[in-house]
Scaffold this motif. Structure first.
Motif, PDB file in Angstrom:
ATOM      1  N   ALA A  86      47.511  32.728  32.614  1.00  0.00           N
ATOM      2  CA  ALA A  86      48.139  31.758  33.526  1.00  0.00           C
ATOM      3  C   ALA A  86      47.758  30.321  33.188  1.00  0.00           C
ATOM      4  CB  ALA A  86      47.793  32.081  34.985  1.00  0.00           C
ATOM      5  N   LEU A  87      47.702  29.991  31.896  1.00  0.00           N
ATOM      6  CA  LEU A  87      47.476  28.592  31.512  1.00  0.00           C
ATOM      7  C   LEU A  87      48.743  27.803  31.810  1.00  0.00           C
ATOM      8  CD1 LEU A  87      45.667  29.125  28.093  1.00  0.00           C
ATOM      9  CD2 LEU A  87      44.657  28.719  30.335  1.00  0.00           C
ATOM     10  N   PHE A  88      48.573  26.534  32.206  1.00  0.00           N
ATOM     11  CA  PHE A  88      49.742  25.723  32.530  1.00  0.00           C
ATOM     12  C   PHE A  88      50.397  25.232  31.238  1.00  0.00           C
ATOM     13  CE2 PHE A  88      46.682  24.857  36.101  1.00  0.00           C
ATOM     14  CZ  PHE A  88      47.263  25.767  36.968  1.00  0.00           C
ATOM     15  N   ARG A 130      45.377  20.292  22.049  1.00  0.00           N
ATOM     16  CA  ARG A 130      46.439  21.248  21.727  1.00  0.00           C
ATOM     17  C   ARG A 130      47.118  21.773  22.982  1.00  0.00           C
ATOM     18  NH1 ARG A 130      44.508  24.670  16.541  1.00  0.00           N
ATOM     19  NH2 ARG A 130      43.150  23.074  15.676  1.00  0.00           N
ATOM     20  N   LYS A 131      48.319  22.273  22.792  1.00  0.00           N
ATOM     21  CA  LYS A 131      49.045  22.930  23.876  1.00  0.00           C
ATOM     22  C   LYS A 131      48.699  24.421  23.864  1.00  0.00           C
ATOM     23  CE  LYS A 131      51.549  20.057  26.251  1.00  0.00           C
ATOM     24  NZ  LYS A 131      52.990  19.831  26.240  1.00  0.00           N
ATOM     25  N   PRO A 132      48.670  25.060  25.050  1.00  0.00           N
ATOM     26  CA  PRO A 132      48.355  26.491  25.088  1.00  0.00           C
ATOM     27  C   PRO A 132      49.235  27.316  24.147  1.00  0.00           C
ATOM     28  CG  PRO A 132      48.409  25.624  27.300  1.00  0.00           C
ATOM     29  CD  PRO A 132      48.849  24.497  26.394  1.00  0.00           C
ATOM     30  N   SER A 136      46.071  31.152  19.741  1.00  0.00           N
ATOM     31  CA  SER A 136      46.189  32.610  19.646  1.00  0.00           C
ATOM     32  C   SER A 136      45.768  33.221  20.983  1.00  0.00           C
ATOM     33  CB  SER A 136      45.290  33.123  18.536  1.00  0.00           C
ATOM     34  OG  SER A 136      43.937  32.981  18.921  1.00  0.00           O
ATOM     35  N   GLY A 137      46.018  34.525  21.132  1.00  0.00           N
ATOM     36  CA  GLY A 137      45.679  35.211  22.376  1.00  0.00           C
ATOM     37  C   GLY A 137      44.198  35.076  22.718  1.00  0.00           C
ATOM     38  N   GLY A 138      43.344  35.242  21.710  1.00  0.00           N
ATOM     39  CA  GLY A 138      41.907  35.164  21.939  1.00  0.00           C
ATOM     40  C   GLY A 138      41.487  33.767  22.363  1.00  0.00           C
ATOM     41  N   GLN A 139      42.115  32.763  21.765  1.00  0.00           N
ATOM     42  CA  GLN A 139      41.786  31.374  22.118  1.00  0.00           C
ATOM     43  C   GLN A 139      42.246  31.052  23.531  1.00  0.00           C
ATOM     44  OE1 GLN A 139      43.767  29.591  18.792  1.00  0.00           O
ATOM     45  NE2 GLN A 139      41.869  29.290  17.651  1.00  0.00           N
ATOM     46  N   ARG A 140      43.441  31.533  23.906  1.00  0.00           N
ATOM     47  CA  ARG A 140      43.937  31.301  25.270  1.00  0.00           C
ATOM     48  C   ARG A 140      42.992  31.921  26.286  1.00  0.00           C
ATOM     49  NH1 ARG A 140      50.390  32.533  24.730  1.00  0.00           N
ATOM     50  NH2 ARG A 140      50.483  31.551  22.703  1.00  0.00           N
ATOM     51  N   GLN A 141      42.494  33.106  25.932  1.00  0.00           N
ATOM     52  CA  GLN A 141      41.572  33.801  26.816  1.00  0.00           C
ATOM     53  C   GLN A 141      40.320  32.950  27.049  1.00  0.00           C
ATOM     54  OE1 GLN A 141      38.639  35.760  26.443  1.00  0.00           O
ATOM     55  NE2 GLN A 141      38.973  36.567  28.500  1.00  0.00           N
ATOM     56  N   ARG A 142      39.829  32.306  25.982  1.00  0.00           N
ATOM     57  CA  ARG A 142      38.639  31.456  26.100  1.00  0.00           C
ATOM     58  C   ARG A 142      38.945  30.209  26.936  1.00  0.00           C
ATOM     59  NH1 ARG A 142      35.024  32.259  21.573  1.00  0.00           N
ATOM     60  NH2 ARG A 142      35.612  34.204  20.591  1.00  0.00           N
ATOM     61  N   VAL A 143      40.135  29.669  26.761  1.00  0.00           N
ATOM     62  CA  VAL A 143      40.508  28.491  27.551  1.00  0.00           C
ATOM     63  C   VAL A 143      40.543  28.864  29.035  1.00  0.00           C
ATOM     64  CG1 VAL A 143      42.316  26.800  28.034  1.00  0.00           C
ATOM     65  CG2 VAL A 143      41.787  27.410  25.669  1.00  0.00           C
ATOM     66  N   ALA A 144      41.111  30.038  29.329  1.00  0.00           N
ATOM     67  CA  ALA A 144      41.179  30.491  30.722  1.00  0.00           C
ATOM     68  C   ALA A 144      39.768  30.636  31.295  1.00  0.00           C
ATOM     69  CB  ALA A 144      41.928  31.820  30.809  1.00  0.00           C
ATOM     70  N   LEU A 145      38.862  31.130  30.454  1.00  0.00           N
ATOM     71  CA  LEU A 145      37.471  31.293  30.866  1.00  0.00           C
ATOM     72  C   LEU A 145      36.830  29.921  31.133  1.00  0.00           C
ATOM     73  CD1 LEU A 145      35.441  33.598  31.191  1.00  0.00           C
ATOM     74  CD2 LEU A 145      34.796  33.275  28.789  1.00  0.00           C
ATOM     75  N   ALA A 146      37.063  28.984  30.218  1.00  0.00           N
ATOM     76  CA  ALA A 146      36.502  27.640  30.375  1.00  0.00           C
ATOM     77  C   ALA A 146      37.063  26.970  31.626  1.00  0.00           C
ATOM     78  CB  ALA A 146      36.813  26.794  29.144  1.00  0.00           C
ATOM     79  N   PRO A 161      40.572  40.802  31.513  1.00  0.00           N
ATOM     80  CA  PRO A 161      40.777  39.630  30.661  1.00  0.00           C
ATOM     81  C   PRO A 161      40.858  39.985  29.185  1.00  0.00           C
ATOM     82  CG  PRO A 161      38.495  39.752  31.339  1.00  0.00           C
ATOM     83  CD  PRO A 161      39.211  40.865  32.046  1.00  0.00           C
ATOM     84  N   LEU A 162      40.391  41.170  28.828  1.00  0.00           N
ATOM     85  CA  LEU A 162      40.382  41.515  27.408  1.00  0.00           C
ATOM     86  C   LEU A 162      41.533  42.446  27.044  1.00  0.00           C
ATOM     87  CD1 LEU A 162      36.535  42.126  27.048  1.00  0.00           C
ATOM     88  CD2 LEU A 162      37.805  39.998  26.898  1.00  0.00           C
ATOM     89  N   GLY A 163      42.350  42.762  28.040  1.00  0.00           N
ATOM     90  CA  GLY A 163      43.394  43.763  27.838  1.00  0.00           C
ATOM     91  C   GLY A 163      44.363  43.443  26.721  1.00  0.00           C
ATOM     92  N   ALA A 164      44.666  42.144  26.540  1.00  0.00           N
ATOM     93  CA  ALA A 164      45.703  41.778  25.579  1.00  0.00           C
ATOM     94  C   ALA A 164      45.138  41.506  24.181  1.00  0.00           C
ATOM     95  CB  ALA A 164      46.452  40.548  26.083  1.00  0.00           C
ATOM     96  N   LEU A 165      43.823  41.688  24.014  1.00  0.00           N
ATOM     97  CA  LEU A 165      43.229  41.352  22.714  1.00  0.00           C
ATOM     98  C   LEU A 165      43.132  42.599  21.832  1.00  0.00           C
ATOM     99  CD1 LEU A 165      40.309  39.085  23.947  1.00  0.00           C
ATOM    100  CD2 LEU A 165      42.654  38.453  23.391  1.00  0.00           C
TER     101      LEU A 165
END
Lengths: 324, 303
Positions: A86-88, A130-132, A136-146, A161-165
């Protein structure tokens, strides 16, 4: 230790569907707590009840002792890492991470600095512009975490949170999440349907089935001492033995790796054998009961159709409550 | 093998050929008949009319554009642009909640009801709707009757007495023109906003709330920016349709002219094709500027 999240008789019904049906939990502060269960078992609804996206039909939900039944999500000191992140899409990574601080009215310079620190914490320094969609999927996951952690929540909720990796990335993130949680000391509530994930990361695991918690305990307890057949079956694979085969008063469970081939013991016939790399899995038939055994590397591999004897340590055989 | 089968095989081996075959007829239609005719019209605007003979002088000149800036003509442009802007803003404000409801909450049968409700007015003749509104807004119409029944006639008359927006009755006032424009173009605003909101996952709104945003803040910082491409798409319809319409201002409102009406009259009875063409350029230029501005504001970043 104080209690971070407390459920007392919590239920959430959607019409006739009882998504959550009488759940009691106490999650301690600083704990890594996993909610494990198949899809539709109520674990995600429980997470959404903590976040405030759902209202309980009955029962009481307390965060750090305060009743939050009527508190909207934006007034709760919890943050969520969403399954789809759910990144904007209209904001860059920095503004995504700083969103909560922007809402809280922090000045631009301070929140950009905090966002950059949070990005460093999840090993994405310098990705702010950068834009979301460029990640990559793993990077987006880290952004969501941050984005969740930058607000310094007292409880972090993670919805699969790891389901899509992919597998490699998932294993790396498991270790990282675990060490992050230790370092920050925040309570993590983690929802997953992957038993390996729950067992490897959590301090305690709650196993959900049909809207209820069927067992809560440390990973070792859940794995080696399942209290009901559902847990034995859902968490790892288990052999469920009727009293006739064990001589015990109730049905019992034993893990495949605890079953040995021996000179004496339970008589069984080998029905299949497959080489898994680290071990060999053989399927057996013991008087109509199907069993699996995991033989370590180097053990003699019986032929299909061979008659063998099975043995185990009494401590590995665990009696369960309830019927088969 | 049959001839049809052989053709299939050739096209299967040459997907590009299939693409060319499919795209050529519409490209020709668009290029020659549509854009060609448009440019032929626009070229006319660089000619001028001989004031004595009333004949077109086929020499390149900007004189006609000079005529556009004469007070009488410039008033038409200003009036039309203001009306189009007001209609667009009002449509967006009315359309957003409807579109939001449809995108977020309407499911199954209710979704069908929504689409039917939005589309149904589009299926009936535009003229029928405009004339119905004339009856609704007329001095003896249902609206006046409603005000009278509620003992609010003083309110309606007070409003009609206001210069610039009022008149003898709603049906001959600029307000009447405005109401009918908004009514007629509203579906063109609702549908693109609804499509844009439909693409915003529910988790996006929840994430904003989770990060501390109140519903109002969520609307301002997440929903509106993400729906903006839809609002812009809708505003292109409402704005340009209002800029070009020549029927509604003829039936509802004062005798003051709008761009569409000016084009209609200059190319028809007055026989002043160059001035009509120059008027026709105005909406195109305005829309071009508008889109350029919208892009610069980042309206399409979320696309």
């Amino acid at each position: 230790m104080s209690i971070a999240v407390s459920f007392q008789g919590v239920a959430r019904h959607f019409g006739a569907v009882r998504a959550v049906d009488g759940v009691d939990i106490d999650i301690a502060e600083g704990e890594f707590f996993a909610m494990l269960g198949p899809s539709g078992s109520g674990k995600t609804t429980c997470l959404r009840l903590i976040a405030g996206f759902e209202q309980p039909t009955a029962g009481s939900i307390r965060l750090f002792g305060a009743e939050v039944r009527d508190l909207p999500p934006y007034r709760r000191a919890v943050n969520t890492v969403f399954q789809d992140y759910a990144l904007f899409p209209h904001l860059n990574v920095r503004d995504n991470v700083a969103y909560g601080l922007m809402i809280a009215g922090q000045p631009r310079a301070a929140r950009h600095r905090a966002a950059e620190e949070a990005l460093e914490m999840v090993a994405l320094p310098g990705y702010g512009a950068r834009k979301p969609s460029e990640l990559s999927g793993g990077q987006r996951q880290r952004v969501a975490l941050a984005r969740a952690l930058v607000n310094k929540p007292r409880v972090l909720l993670l919805d699969e949170p790891l389901g899509a990796l992919d597998l490699k990335l998932r294993e790396a993130m498991q270790d990282e999440l675990k060490s992050l949680q230790r370092r920050l000391g925040i309570t993590f509530v983690f929802v997953t349907h992957d038993q390996g994930e729950a067992l490897s990361m959590a301090d305690r695991v709650a196993v959900f089935n049909e809207g209820r918690i069927v067992q809560v305990g440390a990973p070792e307890d859940i794995y080696y001492r399942p209290e009901v057949p559902f847990v034995a079956d859902f968490v790892g694979s288990s052999n469920i033995l009727p009293p006739a085969l064990t001589g015990l008063p109730r049905i019992a469970a034993i893990r495949p790796e605890a079953v040995r081939l021996a000179g004496t013991g339970l008589r069984a016939t080998v029905t299949a054998a497959s080489f898994l790399g680290a071990a060999t899995r053989i399927t057996l038939d013991a008087g109509g009961t199907r069993l699996t055994a995991l033989l370590p590397r180097g053990a003699a591999r019986p032929e299909v159709g061979a008659a063998v004897h099975l043995d185990w340590d009494a401590a590995d055989l665990h009696q369960m409550a309830g019927g088969a | 093998m049959t001839a049809a089968g052989r053709i299939s095989d050739i096209l299967w081996r040459n997907p590009r050929l299939l693409l060319v075959l499919l795209i050529t007829p519409p490209a020709l239609w668009l290029g020659i008949i549509y854009l060609g005719a448009l440019f032929a019209l626009l070229a006319q605007s660089f000619f001028s009319i001989d004031e004595f003979s009333g004949l077109i002088r086929y020499e390149w000149t900007l004189k006609t554009y000079g005529d556009l800036l004469r007070p009488a003509n410039f008033d038409i442009i200003r009036r039309t642009v203001v009306m189009a802007a007001l209609v667009t803003v009002a449509s967006a404000i009315i359309a957003f909640p409807i579109a939001y409801f449809a995108a977020r909450y309407a499911r199954g049968r209710w979704k069908a009801v929504f689409y039917l409700g939005i589309m149904l007015p589009l299926w009936s003749s535009y003229l029928v709707k405009v004339y119905s509104w004339k009856l609704i807004l007329a001095k003896e119409g249902i609206l006046s009757w409603a005000f009278e029944t509620l003992h609010l006639t003083w309110l309606l008359e007070g409003y009609l007495a206001i210069p610039l927006v009022g008149g003898n009755s709603l049906s001959v006032s600029p307000t009447g023109t405005f109401i009918v424009f908004v009514y007629v173009w509203l579906p063109f605003m609702i549908l693109p906003i609804q499509a844009a909101l439909e693409r915003v996952p529910a988790s996006m709104v929840e994430a904003a709330g989770d990060l501390g945003a109140t519903p109002a803040q969520t609307f301002r910082t997440v929903l509106l920016p993400l729906a903006l491409p839809g609002v812009i798409a809708g505003s292109i319809f409402t704005f340009s349709l209002t800029l070009g319409d020549y029927i509604i201002p003829q039936i509802i409102g004062t005798s003051a002219r709008f761009i569409g009406l000016a084009v209609y009259q200059y190319q028809g009875t007055a026989g002043n094709i160059p001035l009509a063409a120059a008027f026709a350029i105005v909406p195109i230029v305005i829309m071009g500027l508008y889109l350029w501005w919208a892009k610069r504001q980042g309206a399409f970043d979320a696309l």
